[in-house]
Structures are given as C-alpha cells and as structure tokens.
Write a protein that holds these residues in place. Structure first.
Motif, mmCIF file in Angstrom:
data_model
loop_
_atom_site.group_PDB
_atom_site.id
_atom_site.type_symbol
_atom_site.label_atom_id
_atom_site.label_comp_id
_atom_site.label_asym_id
_atom_site.label_seq_id
_atom_site.Cartn_x
_atom_site.Cartn_y
_atom_site.Cartn_z
ATOM 1 N N THR A 43 4.213 10.292 -9.401
ATOM 2 C CA THR A 43 4.473 10.207 -10.839
ATOM 3 C C THR A 43 3.436 10.947 -11.674
ATOM 4 O O THR A 43 3.501 10.903 -12.885
ATOM 5 C CB THR A 43 4.520 8.739 -11.289
ATOM 6 O OG1 THR A 43 3.277 8.113 -10.979
ATOM 7 C CG2 THR A 43 5.655 7.997 -10.628
ATOM 8 N N ARG A 44 2.481 11.608 -11.039
ATOM 9 C CA ARG A 44 1.486 12.379 -11.797
ATOM 10 C C ARG A 44 2.148 13.566 -12.471
ATOM 11 O O ARG A 44 3.022 14.214 -11.900
ATOM 12 C CB ARG A 44 0.393 12.899 -10.869
ATOM 13 C CG ARG A 44 -0.533 11.832 -10.384
ATOM 14 C CD ARG A 44 -1.628 12.411 -9.553
ATOM 15 N NE ARG A 44 -2.307 13.455 -10.306
ATOM 16 C CZ ARG A 44 -3.319 14.154 -9.840
ATOM 17 N NH1 ARG A 44 -3.756 13.942 -8.646
ATOM 18 N NH2 ARG A 44 -3.875 15.071 -10.573
ATOM 19 N N ASN A 45 1.708 13.857 -13.677
ATOM 20 C CA ASN A 45 2.219 15.005 -14.402
ATOM 21 C C ASN A 45 1.377 16.213 -14.016
ATOM 22 O O ASN A 45 0.272 16.392 -14.503
ATOM 23 C CB ASN A 45 2.150 14.747 -15.908
ATOM 24 C CG ASN A 45 2.767 15.869 -16.710
ATOM 25 O OD1 ASN A 45 3.152 16.895 -16.168
ATOM 26 N ND2 ASN A 45 2.859 15.673 -18.003
ATOM 27 N N VAL B 19 0.835 -1.202 0.000
ATOM 28 C CA VAL B 19 0.000 0.000 0.000
ATOM 29 C C VAL B 19 0.872 1.255 0.000
ATOM 30 O O VAL B 19 0.604 2.210 -0.730
ATOM 31 C CB VAL B 19 -0.967 -0.015 1.202
ATOM 32 C CG1 VAL B 19 -1.635 1.337 1.393
ATOM 33 C CG2 VAL B 19 -2.023 -1.091 1.029
ATOM 34 N N ALA B 20 1.926 1.275 0.795
ATOM 35 C CA ALA B 20 2.815 2.431 0.855
ATOM 36 C C ALA B 20 3.497 2.675 -0.487
ATOM 37 O O ALA B 20 3.580 3.810 -0.961
ATOM 38 C CB ALA B 20 3.850 2.240 1.961
ATOM 39 N N VAL B 21 3.978 1.620 -1.129
ATOM 40 C CA VAL B 21 4.642 1.754 -2.430
ATOM 41 C C VAL B 21 3.656 2.251 -3.485
ATOM 42 O O VAL B 21 3.974 3.151 -4.271
ATOM 43 C CB VAL B 21 5.293 0.417 -2.856
ATOM 44 C CG1 VAL B 21 5.715 0.447 -4.311
ATOM 45 C CG2 VAL B 21 6.490 0.111 -1.961
ATOM 46 N N LEU B 22 2.450 1.692 -3.514
ATOM 47 C CA LEU B 22 1.449 2.149 -4.483
ATOM 48 C C LEU B 22 1.081 3.610 -4.258
ATOM 49 O O LEU B 22 0.928 4.372 -5.213
ATOM 50 C CB LEU B 22 0.198 1.273 -4.411
ATOM 51 C CG LEU B 22 0.327 -0.127 -4.989
ATOM 52 C CD1 LEU B 22 -0.938 -0.925 -4.732
ATOM 53 C CD2 LEU B 22 0.621 -0.074 -6.471
ATOM 54 N N PHE B 23 0.947 4.017 -3.019
ATOM 55 C CA PHE B 23 0.647 5.409 -2.701
ATOM 56 C C PHE B 23 1.740 6.330 -3.232
ATOM 57 O O PHE B 23 1.463 7.348 -3.867
ATOM 58 C CB PHE B 23 0.485 5.576 -1.184
ATOM 59 C CG PHE B 23 0.161 6.965 -0.763
ATOM 60 C CD1 PHE B 23 -1.143 7.426 -0.825
ATOM 61 C CD2 PHE B 23 1.147 7.824 -0.310
ATOM 62 C CE1 PHE B 23 -1.460 8.721 -0.440
ATOM 63 C CE2 PHE B 23 0.848 9.112 0.079
ATOM 64 C CZ PHE B 23 -0.463 9.570 0.011
ATOM 65 N N ILE B 24 2.978 5.977 -2.984
ATOM 66 C CA ILE B 24 4.106 6.796 -3.437
ATOM 67 C C ILE B 24 4.152 6.849 -4.955
ATOM 68 O O ILE B 24 4.326 7.915 -5.551
ATOM 69 C CB ILE B 24 5.429 6.259 -2.852
ATOM 70 C CG1 ILE B 24 5.459 6.516 -1.350
ATOM 71 C CG2 ILE B 24 6.632 6.885 -3.529
ATOM 72 C CD1 ILE B 24 6.579 5.811 -0.615
ATOM 73 N N VAL B 25 3.986 5.723 -5.615
ATOM 74 C CA VAL B 25 4.047 5.676 -7.078
ATOM 75 C C VAL B 25 2.926 6.498 -7.703
ATOM 76 O O VAL B 25 3.147 7.281 -8.624
ATOM 77 C CB VAL B 25 4.002 4.214 -7.582
ATOM 78 C CG1 VAL B 25 3.756 4.150 -9.070
ATOM 79 C CG2 VAL B 25 5.302 3.506 -7.227
#
Length: 156
Positions: free
Chosen positions: A40-42, A30-36
């Motif tokens: 990474t949003r433009n 969950v933490a990794v998905l949140f960070i990604v």
C-alpha cells in the motif's frame, strides 16, 4: 522431583494443539501486516514537497508547476537560492541551521547541511511520495505534497 519432571517432559508431545493455534495466528498476522505495509506504499515519483519548521509551513514546491522557487516561500525564516536544476533552502532559527537541496531534474530532495547533534536527517532522501525527511532536534519536517491533478481543490 527433578527426575519426575524430566520423565514427564519426555512423555509429552512437543506442541499442544493450543500452542499450534497460537503460532498459526501469529504467522498469519505477520504475513498480513507484511503484505499491507509493502503493497500500500505510494511509490509514485515525488510530485512536490512541503517544509515545516515547528509545525509551521515555511516552504512549498511542486515539480513542474512552480515557476520560481521564491513563489513557494511562506516565511521570512528561510532563504531560497536557485542554481539551474538545484534549489537550496536555508533554514536558520537562532543557532539552528538546516540546508535542503531540491534537484528539479531528478525530482529528489535531501538535507545537505544540518548543525544538529545526530545529523540523521542528512542520511534520508526523498524520491517518491512515501518518503519524508525529519530533523527532530530542529523540528524540521519535509513531507511530500500530492496534488490531485483531476481535482485541483483536493490536496493531500
């Protein structure tokens, strides 16, 4: 039998090691998905837009590059009206009607009129290159248009 089960639960530890490993893996995922997702949003300002109706490109506009909004017209299904800093794109197909407003000064786009059932598309607004507006009932999609200024042959 129920009393035996109660006694057994009282004697057991709260979590087994296997349970803790699974909870740890889930927390890390969950933490990794949140960070990604959020890093990474433009979030660059909106540079342009493309309007699709039923998967067909009908209008294209690039802020600061397009002289007249009429130049971006790609289909006879739409009407383009320019009024100072605002451009209105009217899409009519049968009884379906959508009106898109482009604010050239604020570099933003929004749907100002739609005669679909939910009108969810009117709640969306495009301000940066990661936003989009979708009207599912009329199959209208407004996406950001990103032109790599270093290489004009590449468009995303």
């Amino acid at each position: 039998m129920a009393l035996k089960k109660i006694e057994q639960v009282k004697q057991d530890k709260g979590f087994k090691i296997f349970d803790l490993i699974i909870y740890g893996v889930i927390a890390v995922t969950v933490a990794v998905l949140f960070i990604v997702i959020f890093t990474t949003r433009n979030t660059d300002p909106l540079t342009g837009l493309r309007v699709y109706v039923k998967a067909e490109l009908v209008f294209e506009y690039e802020f600061g590059m397009t002289e007249s909004a009429e130049d971006g017209k790609r289909s006879e299904r739409i009407t383009v009206e320019e009024d100072g800093d605002n451009i209105k794109i009217i899409i009519e197909e049968g009884n379906d009607r959508n009106t898109i407003q482009i604010d050239k000064k604020a570099k933003s786009v929004k749907m100002v009129e739609a005669n679909c059932n939910g009108r969810d598309c009117m709640l969306m607004k495009m301000k940066n290159n990661s936003d989009q507006i979708i009207c599912n009932s009329h199959r209208v999609r407004i996406e950001p248009y990103i032109n790599d200024l270093g290489n004009p042959n590449i468009t995303i």
